[in-house]
Design a protein around this motif. Structure first.
Motif, PDB file in Angstrom:
ATOM      1  N   ALA A 104      14.201   5.003   4.430  1.00 13.67           N
ATOM      2  CA  ALA A 104      14.738   5.749   5.563  1.00 13.67           C
ATOM      3  C   ALA A 104      14.554   4.943   6.853  1.00 13.67           C
ATOM      4  CB  ALA A 104      14.055   7.105   5.690  1.00 13.67           C
ATOM      5  N   GLU A 105      13.378   4.294   6.970  1.00  8.85           N
ATOM      6  CA  GLU A 105      13.069   3.544   8.191  1.00  8.85           C
ATOM      7  C   GLU A 105      12.042   2.467   7.877  1.00  8.85           C
ATOM      8  OE1 GLU A 105      12.093   4.552  12.863  1.00  8.85           O
ATOM      9  OE2 GLU A 105      12.174   6.184  11.404  1.00  8.85           O
ATOM     10  N   HIS A 106      12.193   1.334   8.526  1.00  5.31           N
ATOM     11  CA  HIS A 106      11.257   0.222   8.367  1.00  5.31           C
ATOM     12  C   HIS A 106      10.996  -0.366   9.746  1.00  5.31           C
ATOM     13  CE1 HIS A 106      10.584  -4.222   7.679  1.00  5.31           C
ATOM     14  NE2 HIS A 106       9.512  -3.633   7.187  1.00  5.31           N
ATOM     15  N   ALA A 107       9.716  -0.471  10.112  1.00  3.73           N
ATOM     16  CA  ALA A 107       9.359  -0.992  11.435  1.00  3.73           C
ATOM     17  C   ALA A 107       7.865  -1.297  11.477  1.00  3.73           C
ATOM     18  CB  ALA A 107       9.695   0.043  12.516  1.00  3.73           C
ATOM     19  N   PRO A 108       7.421  -1.999  12.520  1.00  6.10           N
ATOM     20  CA  PRO A 108       5.978  -2.176  12.722  1.00  6.10           C
ATOM     21  C   PRO A 108       5.308  -0.813  12.890  1.00  6.10           C
ATOM     22  CG  PRO A 108       7.208  -3.691  14.107  1.00  6.10           C
ATOM     23  CD  PRO A 108       8.208  -2.735  13.512  1.00  6.10           C
ATOM     24  N   VAL A 109       4.059  -0.717  12.501  1.00  7.90           N
ATOM     25  CA  VAL A 109       3.351   0.565  12.475  1.00  7.90           C
ATOM     26  C   VAL A 109       3.367   1.266  13.837  1.00  7.90           C
ATOM     27  CG1 VAL A 109       1.022  -0.360  12.879  1.00  7.90           C
ATOM     28  CG2 VAL A 109       1.309   1.754  11.574  1.00  7.90           C
ATOM     29  N   GLY A 110       3.161   0.543  14.914  1.00  2.00           N
ATOM     30  CA  GLY A 110       3.173   1.157  16.243  1.00  2.00           C
ATOM     31  C   GLY A 110       4.522   1.737  16.593  1.00  2.00           C
ATOM     32  N   GLU A 111       5.574   1.077  16.180  1.00  7.20           N
ATOM     33  CA  GLU A 111       6.934   1.550  16.442  1.00  7.20           C
ATOM     34  C   GLU A 111       7.219   2.830  15.646  1.00  7.20           C
ATOM     35  OE1 GLU A 111      10.659   0.996  18.400  1.00  7.20           O
ATOM     36  OE2 GLU A 111       8.729   0.025  18.722  1.00  7.20           O
ATOM     37  N   ILE A 112       6.759   2.883  14.413  1.00  8.54           N
ATOM     38  CA  ILE A 112       6.961   4.080  13.584  1.00  8.54           C
ATOM     39  C   ILE A 112       6.260   5.287  14.207  1.00  8.54           C
ATOM     40  CG2 ILE A 112       6.262   5.174  11.387  1.00  8.54           C
ATOM     41  CD1 ILE A 112       8.713   3.455  10.969  1.00  8.54           C
ATOM     42  N   PHE A 113       5.028   5.115  14.664  1.00  7.71           N
ATOM     43  CA  PHE A 113       4.280   6.248  15.207  1.00  7.71           C
ATOM     44  C   PHE A 113       4.691   6.614  16.630  1.00  7.71           C
ATOM     45  CE2 PHE A 113       1.613   5.330  11.602  1.00  7.71           C
ATOM     46  CZ  PHE A 113       1.170   6.581  11.217  1.00  7.71           C
ATOM     47  N   ASN A 114       5.111   5.649  17.423  1.00  3.76           N
ATOM     48  CA  ASN A 114       5.442   5.910  18.822  1.00  3.76           C
ATOM     49  C   ASN A 114       6.916   6.132  19.088  1.00  3.76           C
ATOM     50  OD1 ASN A 114       2.742   5.672  19.743  1.00  3.76           O
ATOM     51  ND2 ASN A 114       2.934   3.453  19.573  1.00  3.76           N
TER      52      ASN A 114
ATOM     53  N   ALA B  12      -1.820   4.237   9.644  1.00  9.75           N
ATOM     54  CA  ALA B  12      -2.049   3.831  11.037  1.00  9.75           C
ATOM     55  C   ALA B  12      -3.187   2.838  11.159  1.00  9.75           C
ATOM     56  CB  ALA B  12      -2.328   5.064  11.897  1.00  9.75           C
ATOM     57  N   GLU B  13      -4.208   2.974  10.330  1.00  6.54           N
ATOM     58  CA  GLU B  13      -5.380   2.101  10.404  1.00  6.54           C
ATOM     59  C   GLU B  13      -5.221   0.785   9.652  1.00  6.54           C
ATOM     60  OE1 GLU B  13      -8.323   2.441  12.105  1.00  6.54           O
ATOM     61  OE2 GLU B  13      -7.333   4.119  13.077  1.00  6.54           O
ATOM     62  N   MET B  14      -4.489   0.796   8.547  1.00  8.60           N
ATOM     63  CA  MET B  14      -4.487  -0.358   7.647  1.00  8.60           C
ATOM     64  C   MET B  14      -3.231  -1.219   7.674  1.00  8.60           C
ATOM     65  SD  MET B  14      -6.318   1.008   4.203  1.00  8.60           S
ATOM     66  CE  MET B  14      -6.255  -0.634   3.516  1.00  8.60           C
ATOM     67  N   CYS B  15      -2.115  -0.688   8.139  1.00  9.19           N
ATOM     68  CA  CYS B  15      -0.833  -1.376   7.943  1.00  9.19           C
ATOM     69  C   CYS B  15      -0.313  -2.035   9.211  1.00  9.19           C
ATOM     70  CB  CYS B  15       0.192  -0.384   7.424  1.00  9.19           C
ATOM     71  SG  CYS B  15      -0.271   0.343   5.837  1.00  9.19           S
ATOM     72  N   ASP B  16       0.432  -3.102   9.014  1.00  8.33           N
ATOM     73  CA  ASP B  16       1.142  -3.762  10.104  1.00  8.33           C
ATOM     74  C   ASP B  16       2.589  -3.295  10.150  1.00  8.33           C
ATOM     75  OD1 ASP B  16      -1.092  -5.351  10.819  1.00  8.33           O
ATOM     76  OD2 ASP B  16      -0.600  -6.771   9.226  1.00  8.33           O
ATOM     77  N   ASP B  17       3.243  -3.284   9.002  1.00 11.83           N
ATOM     78  CA  ASP B  17       4.622  -2.826   8.860  1.00 11.83           C
ATOM     79  C   ASP B  17       4.631  -1.591   7.974  1.00 11.83           C
ATOM     80  OD1 ASP B  17       5.896  -4.753  10.364  1.00 11.83           O
ATOM     81  OD2 ASP B  17       6.296  -6.055   8.663  1.00 11.83           O
ATOM     82  N   VAL B  18       5.578  -0.702   8.252  1.00 11.62           N
ATOM     83  CA  VAL B  18       5.689   0.532   7.479  1.00 11.62           C
ATOM     84  C   VAL B  18       7.123   0.687   6.995  1.00 11.62           C
ATOM     85  CG1 VAL B  18       5.454   3.047   7.534  1.00 11.62           C
ATOM     86  CG2 VAL B  18       3.891   1.628   8.853  1.00 11.62           C
TER      87      VAL B  18
ATOM     88  N   PHE C 280       0.857  -1.176   0.000  1.00 12.48           N
ATOM     89  CA  PHE C 280       0.000   0.000   0.000  1.00 12.48           C
ATOM     90  C   PHE C 280       0.896   1.231   0.000  1.00 12.48           C
ATOM     91  CE2 PHE C 280      -2.875   2.994   2.243  1.00 12.48           C
ATOM     92  CZ  PHE C 280      -3.961   2.903   1.391  1.00 12.48           C
ATOM     93  N   ILE C 281       0.819   2.059  -1.030  1.00 10.53           N
ATOM     94  CA  ILE C 281       1.675   3.232  -1.151  1.00 10.53           C
ATOM     95  C   ILE C 281       0.804   4.474  -0.967  1.00 10.53           C
ATOM     96  CG2 ILE C 281       3.222   4.521  -2.666  1.00 10.53           C
ATOM     97  CD1 ILE C 281       3.769   1.803  -4.088  1.00 10.53           C
TER      98      ILE C 281
END
Length: 131
Positions: free
Chosen positions: A29-39, A14-20, A5-6
């Motif tokens: 630049a960065e790759h992590a689970p969605v919660g880790e990216i936002f928090n 935040a609503e649809m993804c597990d990994d970002v 999903f781009i």
């Protein structure tokens, strides 16, 4: 099954993804689970994106955070980190190619200064506490 999903809409992410996978100028630049990216964003570009999300609990007339500068010319990229010309934490070392670094399982960041930046995270975005 997986879906790629781009989007630029972080609310949908935040609503649809597990990994970002946050990309800047064609590189991760960065790759992590969605919660880790936002928090717990580690890359300065990811931090800038997160800080630029409008908040419902702030004044309507308050100015949104913006990432200073312009995206580099895609036909003549700078050597090293592609975000260096816009990064408030950039140093001469950033002119060398950043290597994705595993911060912890499932979290990688392409910034050689991410640990220093995290230590100085009490500084508002756009200001460098790492002079």
């Amino acid at each position: 099954m997986a879906i790629l999903f781009i989007t630029h809409d972080l609310g949908v992410v935040a609503e649809m993804c597990d990994d970002v996978c946050v990309m800047y100028a064609g590189k991760v630049a960065e790759h992590a689970p969605v919660g880790e990216i936002f928090n717990n964003p580690k890359h300065p570009y990811t931090q800038g994106l997160i800080h630029s999300i409008p908040k419902l609990d702030t004044e309507q007339k308050s100015k949104l955070f913006e990432i200073e500068g312009m995206v580099p010319d895609l036909f003549s990229m700078p050597e090293g980190c592609r975000f260096q010309n816009r990064c408030p934490h950039a140093t001469a070392a950033c002119k060398q190619a950043p290597v994705p670094e595993r911060v912890k399982d499932g979290h990688e960041v392409s910034c050689i200064r991410h640990a220093e930046i995290a230590a100085a995270n009490s500084t508002p975005p756009g200001k460098s506490g790492l002079e």
